[in-house]
Scaffold this motif. Structure first.
Motif, mmCIF file in Angstrom:
data_model
loop_
_atom_site.group_PDB
_atom_site.id
_atom_site.type_symbol
_atom_site.label_atom_id
_atom_site.label_comp_id
_atom_site.label_asym_id
_atom_site.label_seq_id
_atom_site.Cartn_x
_atom_site.Cartn_y
_atom_site.Cartn_z
ATOM 1 N N LEU A 46 0.807 -1.220 0.000
ATOM 2 C CA LEU A 46 0.000 0.000 0.000
ATOM 3 C C LEU A 46 0.840 1.271 0.000
ATOM 4 O O LEU A 46 0.484 2.257 -0.652
ATOM 5 C CB LEU A 46 -0.922 -0.006 1.226
ATOM 6 N N TRP A 49 4.194 3.987 -2.766
ATOM 7 C CA TRP A 49 4.214 5.340 -3.324
ATOM 8 C C TRP A 49 4.805 6.356 -2.347
ATOM 9 O O TRP A 49 5.451 7.334 -2.762
ATOM 10 C CB TRP A 49 2.805 5.770 -3.730
ATOM 11 N N ILE A 184 -0.053 3.708 -6.518
ATOM 12 C CA ILE A 184 -1.247 4.563 -6.557
ATOM 13 C C ILE A 184 -1.438 5.178 -5.178
ATOM 14 O O ILE A 184 -1.632 4.455 -4.188
ATOM 15 C CB ILE A 184 -2.485 3.737 -6.942
ATOM 16 N N PRO A 185 -1.393 6.505 -5.056
ATOM 17 C CA PRO A 185 -1.514 7.145 -3.745
ATOM 18 C C PRO A 185 -2.867 6.878 -3.085
ATOM 19 O O PRO A 185 -3.918 7.181 -3.646
ATOM 20 C CB PRO A 185 -1.352 8.640 -4.065
ATOM 21 N N ARG A 186 -2.837 6.297 -1.902
ATOM 22 C CA ARG A 186 -4.041 6.028 -1.137
ATOM 23 C C ARG A 186 -3.650 5.554 0.259
ATOM 24 O O ARG A 186 -2.488 5.202 0.501
ATOM 25 C CB ARG A 186 -4.911 4.975 -1.814
ATOM 26 N N PHE A 187 -4.631 5.558 1.179
ATOM 27 C CA PHE A 187 -4.419 5.085 2.538
ATOM 28 C C PHE A 187 -5.503 4.076 2.886
ATOM 29 O O PHE A 187 -6.472 3.901 2.145
ATOM 30 C CB PHE A 187 -4.454 6.248 3.536
ATOM 31 N N ASP A 188 -5.311 3.420 4.027
ATOM 32 C CA ASP A 188 -6.298 2.453 4.499
ATOM 33 C C ASP A 188 -6.421 2.589 6.015
ATOM 34 O O ASP A 188 -5.964 1.750 6.777
ATOM 35 C CB ASP A 188 -5.868 1.040 4.117
ATOM 36 N N SER A 192 -2.349 3.441 8.680
ATOM 37 C CA SER A 192 -1.562 3.576 7.454
ATOM 38 C C SER A 192 -1.061 5.009 7.288
ATOM 39 O O SER A 192 0.051 5.237 6.794
ATOM 40 C CB SER A 192 -2.379 3.157 6.227
ATOM 41 N N VAL A 193 -1.873 5.983 7.723
ATOM 42 C CA VAL A 193 -1.428 7.389 7.686
ATOM 43 C C VAL A 193 -0.267 7.587 8.651
ATOM 44 O O VAL A 193 0.712 8.278 8.347
ATOM 45 C CB VAL A 193 -2.591 8.333 8.039
#
Length: 412
Positions: A46, A49, A184-188, A192-193
């Protein structure tokens, strides 16, 4: 001239490389190992990136630091020490910088101590003393033998780090599609942040900024000999930084990919000893041994560079005539005490990274400011787009470190 640069030929640009490779070791310290392994084990691919973005930002920061040392023939600590109007303000700024150096040593000495415990059952306190002693010897080598010898030694340790951490990836490479998906920029979720902020916060270390300006000064500073023209040094420095950050960024990415491939969902990987045990269970004893050896090299190399930065901070901001050994003891004793009083190594490692986050604005903001001053930098002054990029990186990293602190202590 320092660094044996006199008489360098136009056809041998390799003679102009090296300082960035030494500074780049800061990106391969035990704190980075712990964060990357934890990110991969908890969230798979995840956060790939985040590592890529962090490396791009680090390239600019390290180039500005090297450029500052080359253009002024002074380290950033020396330049800042000259600009404080009162002795009190200079000492207060020096105290926070030295506190950051101490936090750096705590993380790096703990990493070396844990590696010696894993490999040879050396007690943690004894391992800390051994790690500190070796790093001090390397620092004495730099003082007695010059920048080139120090560079070759640190680069040799970096090769061990690369081989040790990459071995697991050779045994079980990830699927290309999974790696691409991680870009692909994203968080969960909040965790994760938090890990993303930890990765970014651990990337631009304050001591790496101080160290690179000093390394460039020591390697190419004029001391009575012929100075290599700045227009020739700057392109070579960009190549040097590109090579160093490509290596450091790739190894950090490898750590995350190994964890994402073989350790997803495995408990205990937030600690170095837990990550070692999990790798051994998943990939076998050889891979575990290679990981431990790389961790030991990481601790030794990074604490030597951290000690170099701490020594420069002491000389530039405190302007003390304290001996090199005396300066070294000021930063190394707290690291040994932390382990001696029984503080959990993993907790100390995490808290040291939080402390480092406080020091980033005090190093990064002055770096962009100094390199944008024409009366100081001359023809090497930042162009407007370089300055804008520098302030953007500074704002982004400071913002992420604020987020790290909020998430760490806000109960998110």
């Amino acid at each position: 001239m320092r660094g044996a640069t006199r008489g360098a030929k136009r056809s041998a640009p390799a003679w102009l490389l090296g300082p960035a490779l030494v500074a780049g070791v800061a990106y391969l310290d035990p704190g980075n190992v712990a964060v990357n392994m934890s990110a991969g084990a908890q969230f798979g691919y995840l956060l790939v990136w985040v590592l890529i973005v962090a490396n791009v930002a680090a390239w600019l920061v390290q180039y500005l630091s090297a450029k500052l040392g080359l253009a002024t023939n002074q380290s950033m600590a020396e330049l800042l020490g000259d600009r404080f109007r009162t002795r009190t303000s200079r000492l207060l700024f020096g105290l926070q910088a030295q506190f950051v150096a101490i936090a750096t040593d705590i993380a790096e000495v703990i990493g070396g101590a844990v590696a010696l415990w894993i490999l040879f059952d050396v007690p943690l306190v004894a391992g800390a003393v051994i790690t500190a002693a070796v790093s001090t010897i390397l620092l004495l080598m730099q003082a007695k033998r010059g920048a080139k010898t120090f560079e070759f030694t640190i680069i040799g340790l970096m090769i061990v780090i690369v081989m040790g951490f990459c071995y697991g990836l050779v045994l079980q490479p990830p699927a290309a599609g999974d790696v691409l998906g991680g870009m692909i920029p994203r968080f969960d979720g909040p965790q994760s942040v938090l890990l993303a902020a930890s990765i970014m916060g651990a990337t631009v270390m304050p001591h790496a900024i101080y160290a690179h300006s000093s390394l460039a000064r020591d390697r190419f500073g004029a001391d009575g000999g012929e100075r290599i023209p700045l227009p020739r040094l700057l392109p070579a420095t960009r190549v040097d930084v590109t090579i160093a950050l490509t290596i450091a960024g790739s190894v950090n990415l490898v750590m995350l990919l190994v964890a994402a491939t073989v350790l997803p969902g495995v408990e205990g990987t937030e600690s170095l000893e837990g990550a070692h045990a999990a790798i051994g269970a998943a990939l076998g004893p050889v891979a575990a041994a290679m990981f431990a050896i790389a961790l030991l090299a990481s601790g030794l190399a990074s604490t030597a560079v951290g000690a170099y930065a701490g020594s420069d901070i002491m000389g530039g901001l405190f302007r003390t005539k304290l001996s090199l050994i005396g300066r070294r003891l000021l930063t190394i004793i707290p690291a040994i005490v932390v382990l001696a009083i029984g503080v959990d190594p993993s907790f100390a490692l995490v808290m040291s990274q939080v402390v480092l986050s406080f020091g980033i604005p005090f190093a990064l903001v002055p770096l962009v400011w100094l390199t944008s001053r024409r009366e100081l930098m001359g023809p090497a002054t930042n162009r407007w787009w370089t300055a804008a990029a520098g302030w953007l990186v500074a704002a982004g990293i400071i913002g992420l470190n604020v987020a790290l602190l909020v998430l760490q202590f806000g109960g998110a």
